[in-house]
Design an enzyme around this catalytic site. Structure first.
Site, mmCIF file in Angstrom:
data_model
loop_
_atom_site.group_PDB
_atom_site.id
_atom_site.type_symbol
_atom_site.label_atom_id
_atom_site.label_comp_id
_atom_site.label_asym_id
_atom_site.label_seq_id
_atom_site.Cartn_x
_atom_site.Cartn_y
_atom_site.Cartn_z
ATOM 1 N N HIS A 28 -97.548 -98.549 -0.167
ATOM 2 C CA HIS A 28 -98.351 -99.453 -0.986
ATOM 3 C C HIS A 28 -99.405 -100.205 -0.177
ATOM 4 O O HIS A 28 -100.309 -100.798 -0.754
ATOM 5 C CB HIS A 28 -97.445 -100.476 -1.676
ATOM 6 C CG HIS A 28 -96.899 -99.999 -2.971
ATOM 7 N ND1 HIS A 28 -96.014 -98.956 -3.059
ATOM 8 C CD2 HIS A 28 -97.142 -100.395 -4.250
ATOM 9 C CE1 HIS A 28 -95.722 -98.753 -4.327
ATOM 10 N NE2 HIS A 28 -96.390 -99.603 -5.075
HETATM 11 N N1 LIG Z 1 -89.396 -96.131 -13.782
HETATM 12 C C1 LIG Z 1 -90.074 -96.673 -14.811
HETATM 13 N N2 LIG Z 1 -90.007 -96.142 -16.057
HETATM 14 C C2 LIG Z 1 -90.707 -96.679 -17.070
HETATM 15 N N3 LIG Z 1 -91.496 -97.751 -16.950
HETATM 16 C C3 LIG Z 1 -91.599 -98.326 -15.753
HETATM 17 C C4 LIG Z 1 -90.912 -97.829 -14.609
HETATM 18 N N4 LIG Z 1 -91.229 -98.602 -13.556
HETATM 19 C C5 LIG Z 1 -92.087 -99.535 -14.009
HETATM 20 N N5 LIG Z 1 -92.309 -99.378 -15.320
HETATM 21 C C6 LIG Z 1 -93.190 -100.162 -16.201
HETATM 22 O O1 LIG Z 1 -94.341 -100.508 -15.441
HETATM 23 C C7 LIG Z 1 -94.576 -101.902 -15.583
HETATM 24 C C8 LIG Z 1 -95.203 -102.465 -14.315
HETATM 25 O O2 LIG Z 1 -96.492 -101.898 -14.151
HETATM 26 P P1 LIG Z 1 -97.462 -102.394 -12.978
HETATM 27 O O3 LIG Z 1 -97.245 -103.846 -12.727
HETATM 28 O O4 LIG Z 1 -98.840 -102.009 -13.375
HETATM 29 O O5 LIG Z 1 -97.000 -101.525 -11.734
HETATM 30 P P2 LIG Z 1 -96.302 -101.976 -10.349
HETATM 31 O O6 LIG Z 1 -94.869 -102.282 -10.678
HETATM 32 O O7 LIG Z 1 -96.438 -100.773 -9.483
HETATM 33 O O8 LIG Z 1 -97.038 -103.177 -9.835
HETATM 34 C C9 LIG Z 1 -93.233 -102.505 -15.887
HETATM 35 O O9 LIG Z 1 -93.371 -103.712 -16.605
HETATM 36 C C10 LIG Z 1 -92.538 -101.415 -16.687
HETATM 37 O O10 LIG Z 1 -92.784 -101.529 -18.058
#
Ligand SMILES: Nc1ncnc2c1ncn2[C@@H]1O[C@H](COP(=O)(O)OP(=O)(O)O)[C@@H](O)[C@H]1O
Ligand SMILES: Nc1ncnc2c1ncn2[C@@H]1O[C@H](COP(=O)(O)OP(=O)(O)O)[C@@H](O)[C@H]1O
Ligand SMILES: [Mg+2]
Ligand SMILES: [Mg+2]
Ligand SMILES: [Mg+2]
Ligand SMILES: [Mg+2]
Lengths: 122, 194, 122, 194
Positions: free
Chosen positions: C10
């Site tokens: 990341h």
């Molecule tokens: N393994 C997963 N399966 C389904 N949805 C997921 C998963 N991991 C994360 N999410 C979704 O992604 C969202 C977070 O997105 P975002 O903040 O843009 O990404 P990051 O966690 O990489 O910063 C969470 O609130 C959830 O709804």
């Protein structure tokens, strides 16, 4: 009683990068790092580790490292420090991230250690 | 017996050997490690010389302590923490005795505490352990040292960076064993082994 | 058949630092990295991952990542790539180091995977 | 039915909602994540608008594909890979059918393949799954969407970044569930839910 994170890596960039990763999700946690030798070459520096211990504003520290020789220098620095420092033989990035997230969420040490247990790999 | 004079003669000679063998030690560290053992120890040797030049140690304890601190703070690699701990433990024990065997035994115990290794794991322990045994019996010889160093060649590393390459560590001398060999050769030559 | 290493993190610094750590012990191994988003913020970039795949000169790639969302982008990039890429759910730094050391030593994939197995933590 | 026109109306409206709710979505992501969900999706929404402006898609498949690629390449976080995969799977399925329920079901399957999550893990899946079910029955309503989003609040996260804080994830809405709620509200408003 506050908990802080200390990250010791053989490479200055790795230590700095982990601090970036952790700060994003744990803005209120004291995270200090020791990366590379005194000359910023690949290796570890007991001086930098001691500085990471003293600069950390938390009462109790959770320390993580990458390779075995970092552990040796960490343990030497722990022998020379008055602070309470817990050393974990866990996956560096993943466990430092877990610890920082849980400290930020106000989790206590016992529960944090339970979460770190499956990350033990050395 | 390790008097202040013998310690200084011993260590100056070791520092000289290290600076002479720096490239060879780093070469040994290349196939089974990160290729820096000679450079690491050369930094340590320079720091020892600088520390001893800056302030002549008052006694054996001060000398051993100064050596330890130079190694700990300047070497960087595993060997810095290991040799540093060994000399720190020797410094502590030197308050009670000047017997070489007792001091080296304390150093070995420090090494084992710090690195968690035992004999047969292809590390400097494989030189320190037989040297301590021989010194206790009052008969450390160059052959004992050389044989201990050579014995690390067929070993499979299970500690330190060399352990990552598993079977591929077989057939190479361990760099830390070789540098420990120099340490004890210098000790013999300085007359400190008895 | 040559093996290479791909590191996805990341944070740009973490990826660059791991390359520094690995190159030291595996000078002959092709190691390519993808760190951060396209703007070098914290996150991962499928473009950077695809570039790490194509720039890697080895025939077969071993890929490692830090957090779950890096894995998702890695898998998307794998879907779009023709190369043979193996993805490991192992401790990032420790397993990339292990893999690089073993590839440098000429170890075959089956044996490398056996060594990586105990580092599985995700 | 998802015609090209409906898709474009739907997505333009979604992009507008995202840019309006950007800060709120990032705030939701702060206690249980890394506080970037709104910024991530806003980058994606901008990229979608840029792509659709640059080249008017020839058909539904091209539209869904352009949306997917913009999300995949610009969002950065988990949500980029997830929403991107969902739209990519919808694009594939749109070659055979324009039925909304079938397309959303394909999107949901893609989400589950990519993220390995199932319902009850406090992710966007907890909104997609009931929405797909309701759409199959031909009766998606705003209440179904809102209830699904709200239901993520008491859940304990076991996937994604929120899973790292364990019990502390309880009592917060999932940011991806909230943004998925916007997606389906826009779909309803665009008349694409039937
Ligand atoms: N393994 C997963 N399966 C389904 N949805 C997921 C998963 N991991 C994360 N999410 C979704 O992604 C969202 C977070 O997105 P975002 O903040 O843009 O990404 P990051 O966690 O990489 O910063 C969470 O609130 C959830 O709804
Ligand atoms: N756990 C250990 N116990 C004892 N000796 C060790 C251990 N780990 C490494 N060594 C010794 O240290 C030597 C390597 O030192 P050096 O190259 O300076 O450090 P690094 O491996 O950190 O680069 C090895 O050859 C070995 O003799
Ligand atoms: Mg070395
Ligand atoms: Mg080294
Ligand atoms: Mg986020
Ligand atoms: Mg993020």
């Amino acid at each position: 009683m506050s908990l802080g994170v200390v990250v010791v890596s053989h490479v200055p960039d790795i230590a700095a990068g982990i601090k970036t990763l952790l700060t994003q999700i744990a803005a209120d946690v004291s995270i200090t790092i020791a990366g590379g030798t005194d000359d910023d070459e690949v290796g570890t520096s007991i001086n930098k580790i001691q500085r990471a211990f003293t600069e950390n504003t938390a009462d109790e520290l959770l320390a993580f490292y990458d390779l075995g020789s970092a552990k040796m220098n960490l343990e030497m620095a722990m022998d020379l420090s008055d602070k309470t420092i817990h050393l974990y033989n866990t996956a560096l990035i993943e466990s430092a991230y877990t610890a920082a997230a849980l400290i930020q969420a106000g989790t206590d040490l016992a529960e944090i250690e339970a979460q770190l247990a499956p990350l033990k790999i050395k | 017996m390790l008097t202040t004079d013998i310690i200084l003669t011993w260590i100056h000679d070791f520092d000289k050997k290290i600076s002479e063998k720096k490239d060879y030690l780093s070469e040994l560290d290349t196939p089974i490690g990160d290729g820096d053992h000679g450079n690491n120890l050369a930094r340590g040797a320079e720091a020892i010389e600088a520390a001893l030049n800056k302030e002549t140690p008052a006694d054996a304890t001060a000398a051993l302590r100064a050596i330890a601190m130079a190694l700990v703070s300047k070497v960087g690699g595993a060997s810095g923490a290991l040799y540093g701990t060994a000399f720190l433990e020797m410094a502590k024990t030197s308050r009670d005795t000047t017997k070489t065997a007792d001091l080296l035994a304390a150093g070995l115990a420090g090494l084992q505490k710090r690195g968690g290794a035992t004999t047969g794991e292809k590390t400097m322990i494989d030189v320190w352990a037989p040297v301590v045994t021989a010194t206790k019996g009052g008969q450390l010889t160059q052959k004992i040292i050389d044989d201990a160093v050579a014995a690390t060649k067929p070993m499979r590393a299970t500690k330190g960076r060399a352990s990552y390459v598993g079977d591929s560590s077989i057939g190479h001398l361990d760099p830390g064993a070789v540098s420990s060999g120099y340490l004890f050769t210098s000790l013999l030559e300085a007359g400190g082994a008895k």
